[in-house]
Design an enzyme around this catalytic site. Structure first.
Site, PDB file in Angstrom:
ATOM      1  N   ASP A  67       9.168 -10.531 -14.160  1.00  0.00           N
ATOM      2  CA  ASP A  67       9.864  -9.512 -14.807  1.00  0.00           C
ATOM      3  C   ASP A  67      11.746 -10.638 -14.614  1.00  0.00           C
ATOM      4  OD1 ASP A  67       9.982  -9.329 -11.949  1.00  0.00           O
ATOM      5  OD2 ASP A  67       9.267  -7.444 -12.126  1.00  0.00           O
ATOM      6  N   ASN A 136       8.139   4.705  -7.246  1.00  0.00           N
ATOM      7  CA  ASN A 136       7.670   5.486  -8.706  1.00  0.00           C
ATOM      8  C   ASN A 136       6.370   4.730  -9.518  1.00  0.00           C
ATOM      9  OD1 ASN A 136       8.338   2.864 -10.250  1.00  0.00           O
ATOM     10  ND2 ASN A 136       9.467   4.353 -11.678  1.00  0.00           N
ATOM     11  N   HIS A 138       5.626   1.580 -10.062  1.00  0.00           N
ATOM     12  CA  HIS A 138       5.812   0.451 -11.397  1.00  0.00           C
ATOM     13  C   HIS A 138       5.082  -0.960 -10.540  1.00  0.00           C
ATOM     14  CE1 HIS A 138      10.137  -0.346  -9.598  1.00  0.00           C
ATOM     15  NE2 HIS A 138       9.424  -0.973  -9.750  1.00  0.00           N
ATOM     16  N   GLU A 143       7.651   0.824 -15.976  1.00  0.00           N
ATOM     17  CA  GLU A 143       7.911   2.235 -15.468  1.00  0.00           C
ATOM     18  C   GLU A 143       6.512   2.708 -15.878  1.00  0.00           C
ATOM     19  OE1 GLU A 143      10.116   2.363 -13.223  1.00  0.00           O
ATOM     20  OE2 GLU A 143      11.677   1.041 -13.989  1.00  0.00           O
TER      21      GLU A 143
HETATM   22  C1  F6R Z   1       9.295  -7.749  -8.953  1.00  0.00           C
HETATM   23  C2  F6R Z   1       8.949  -7.159  -9.353  1.00  0.00           C
HETATM   24  C3  F6R Z   1       8.905  -5.290  -8.694  1.00  0.00           C
HETATM   25  C4  F6R Z   1       8.747  -5.008  -7.319  1.00  0.00           C
HETATM   26  C5  F6R Z   1       8.853  -3.799  -7.364  1.00  0.00           C
HETATM   27  C6  F6R Z   1       9.393  -3.407  -4.666  1.00  0.00           C
HETATM   28  O1  F6R Z   1       9.460  -9.138  -9.294  1.00  0.00           O
HETATM   29  O2  F6R Z   1       8.067  -6.728 -10.352  1.00  0.00           O
HETATM   30  O3  F6R Z   1       7.759  -4.257  -9.152  1.00  0.00           O
HETATM   31  O4  F6R Z   1       7.193  -5.933  -6.894  1.00  0.00           O
HETATM   32  O5  F6R Z   1       9.926  -2.889  -7.401  1.00  0.00           O
HETATM   33  O6  F6R Z   1      10.094  -4.373  -4.685  1.00  0.00           O
HETATM   34  P1  F6R Z   1      10.282  -4.436  -3.311  1.00  0.00           P
HETATM   35  O7  F6R Z   1       9.254  -5.317  -2.758  1.00  0.00           O
HETATM   36  O8  F6R Z   1      10.767  -4.807  -3.257  1.00  0.00           O
HETATM   37  O9  F6R Z   1      10.001  -2.745  -2.663  1.00  0.00           O
END
Ligand code: F6R
Length: 242
Positions: A67, A136, A138, A143
């Site tokens: 992403d 949450n 995701h 989301e």
């Molecule tokens: C990032 C991504 C997100 C993260 C998620 C957890 O490329 O795809 O889904 O993996 O937000 O983020 P952290 O590792 O910072 O807790």
């Protein structure tokens, strides 16, 4: 889902790096799906080290990131382009043109989503997809409520995700409201998925994943339908799982 229980962040990062190194060395031209965020940083450090020590080469590796925010320039330290270059790509022998990150600055974002999907299809498959998970549930920036049939698309980021990610920005107002993300179906087409979860703040999320139902309200639960997922979780992350 294979569950690997590790002590802490360090052990999780080491396990993940070793798993990737082994897989990469078994495959001719590996295609990796990469994530940003705090979770995989330790793993990337270890991959850089392994590359320096000659245990792994990125010369034949192609990568696709999950992403990117919409509207941040590639030089913005909060963009995922910047993150990936800073945390991995600038420090290993990957070839220019072999790494791919969605471009959140294209005027025609819909077309960018289609092109990104096309590039993944042309690469044939993602051999190993690395995932973190949001509080949450995701995955990528998919989301809660995102259809399991989604492909690469533009998303409105939820308040909770913007709040969680505001730790990297000066204030929440600077956090973009939109992003491009690989879709859930795109992620699920990966041959092999490694989900990394560390820390107490993810404990409830992990308990819901391991004990709850598969539902579009909780995107990470889709992984229970994939037949080759390895979950690497540390003690703090598992602290609320029965
Ligand atoms: C990032 C991504 C997100 C993260 C998620 C957890 O490329 O795809 O889904 O993996 O937000 O983020 P952290 O590792 O910072 O807790």
């Amino acid at each position: 889902m294979k569950i690997v229980k590790v002590k802490d962040y360090e052990e999780m990062s080491q396990y993940a790096a070793d798993y990737l190194i082994k897989k990469i060395n078994e495959i001719d031209c590996p295609v990796l799906g990469l994530a940003t965020g705090s979770t995989p940083e330790g793993m990337y450090e270890k991959l850089i080290q392994a590359n320096k020590e000659g245990k792994i080469s990125f010369k034949n590796i192609t990568t696709f990131n999950l992403d990117e925010y919409v509207g941040l320039s590639e030089e913005d330290p909060n963009s995922y382009h910047f993150f990936m270059k800073d945390k991995l790509l600038n420090h290993v022998d990957i070839q220019e043109g072999n790494y791919h990150i969605p471009d959140g600055n294209k005027i025609d974002l819909e077309k960018e989503c289609q092109n990104y999907e096309k590039l993944i299809q042309e690469a044939g498959r993602i051999d190993i997809q690395i995932l973190g998970v949001g509080v949450n549930g995701h995955i990528g920036f998919n989301e809660p409520g995102t259809p399991f049939t989604s492909r690469t698309h533009i998303v409105e980021l939820s308040e909770s995700t913007r709040q969680a990610n505001s730790r990297f920005f000066n204030s929440i107002d600077e956090v973009p409201t939109k992003a491009i993300t690989m879709g859930i179906e795109t992620i699920m087409e990966s041959k092999d998925i490694m989900l990394l979860v560390s820390g107490e703040q993810k404990a409830e999320t992990l308990a819901r994943l391991l004990e709850g139902e598969v539902s579009e309200d909780f995107p990470v639960s889709v992984l229970k339908k994939h037949n080759h997922v390895t979950l690497v979780a540390d003690e703090a992350a598992l602290s609320k799982t029965k």
